[in-house]
Design an enzyme around this catalytic site. Structure first.
Site, PDB file in Angstrom:
ATOM      1  N   MET A   1       8.133  -5.060   6.760  1.00 50.89           N
ATOM      2  CA  MET A   1       9.029  -5.982   6.101  1.00 50.89           C
ATOM      3  C   MET A   1       8.943  -5.750   4.615  1.00 50.89           C
ATOM      4  SD  MET A   1       9.597  -8.699   4.182  1.00 50.89           S
ATOM      5  CE  MET A   1      10.719 -10.003   4.032  1.00 50.89           C
ATOM      6  N   PRO A   2       9.959  -5.154   4.028  1.00 52.56           N
ATOM      7  CA  PRO A   2       9.933  -5.025   2.581  1.00 52.56           C
ATOM      8  C   PRO A   2      10.626  -6.200   1.894  1.00 52.56           C
ATOM      9  CG  PRO A   2      11.646  -3.656   3.478  1.00 52.56           C
ATOM     10  CD  PRO A   2      10.963  -4.318   4.647  1.00 52.56           C
ATOM     11  N   PHE A   3      10.148  -6.489   0.716  1.00 55.76           N
ATOM     12  CA  PHE A   3      10.798  -7.447  -0.172  1.00 55.76           C
ATOM     13  C   PHE A   3      10.934  -6.749  -1.511  1.00 55.76           C
ATOM     14  CE2 PHE A   3      10.178 -10.961  -3.345  1.00 55.76           C
ATOM     15  CZ  PHE A   3      11.482 -11.430  -3.265  1.00 55.76           C
ATOM     16  N   THR A  71       7.442  -4.853  -2.130  1.00 57.22           N
ATOM     17  CA  THR A  71       6.263  -5.301  -1.389  1.00 57.22           C
ATOM     18  C   THR A  71       6.551  -5.004   0.080  1.00 57.22           C
ATOM     19  OG1 THR A  71       5.873  -7.062  -2.997  1.00 57.22           O
ATOM     20  CG2 THR A  71       4.784  -7.280  -0.866  1.00 57.22           C
TER      21      THR A  71
END
Length: 126
Positions: A1-3, A71
């Site tokens: 899961m990228p942010f 992130t």
């Protein structure tokens, strides 16, 4: 899961900002991020709140600098990270036309249990 957090100076239109977000998302897909896993925040700053060295490491940056902090889960290989950097720069060069020298990328890797996608649940916790 990228942010992804995307920061730049004020003054670009919505289409320009949307192209940046899409380029980053597509580059992440190429290195194995799941489809539809797109969470991004784009922030614009005035001159007083956007500081950078225009020549650090011999790279000529100007006011079109875009700072990207992603992130994501730990565990990706060095080759995947390099492919991500290259993919982002190549896509941003095409649209909206950002020079590679103006793309600053930082990765923050976290353990999977450090995410909650909603409902107060750690969906990736095992």
């Amino acid at each position: 899961m990228p942010f992804a957090r995307i920061d730049m100076k004020k003054g670009k239109d919505a289409a320009y900002r949307q192209q940046i977000g899409l380029a980053i998302y597509e580059a992440m897909l190429d290195v194995g991020v799941p489809k539809n896993d797109r969470f991004q925040v784009i922030n614009e700053h005035d001159d007083a709140n956007f500081m950078f060295d225009p020549t650090y490491l011999g790279i000529a940056r100007d006011d079109d600098l875009v700072i990207i902090q992603i992130t994501w889960n730990e565990g990706r290989t060095l080759d995947q990270k390099k492919a991500l950097y290259r993919g982002i720069v190549d896509r941003l060069a095409k649209a909206p036309g950002i020079r590679g020298e103006n793309v600053f990328i930082s990765l923050v890797e976290v353990k999977k249990e450090n995410w909650s996608f909603g409902n107060g649940i750690a969906q990736y916790a095992v």
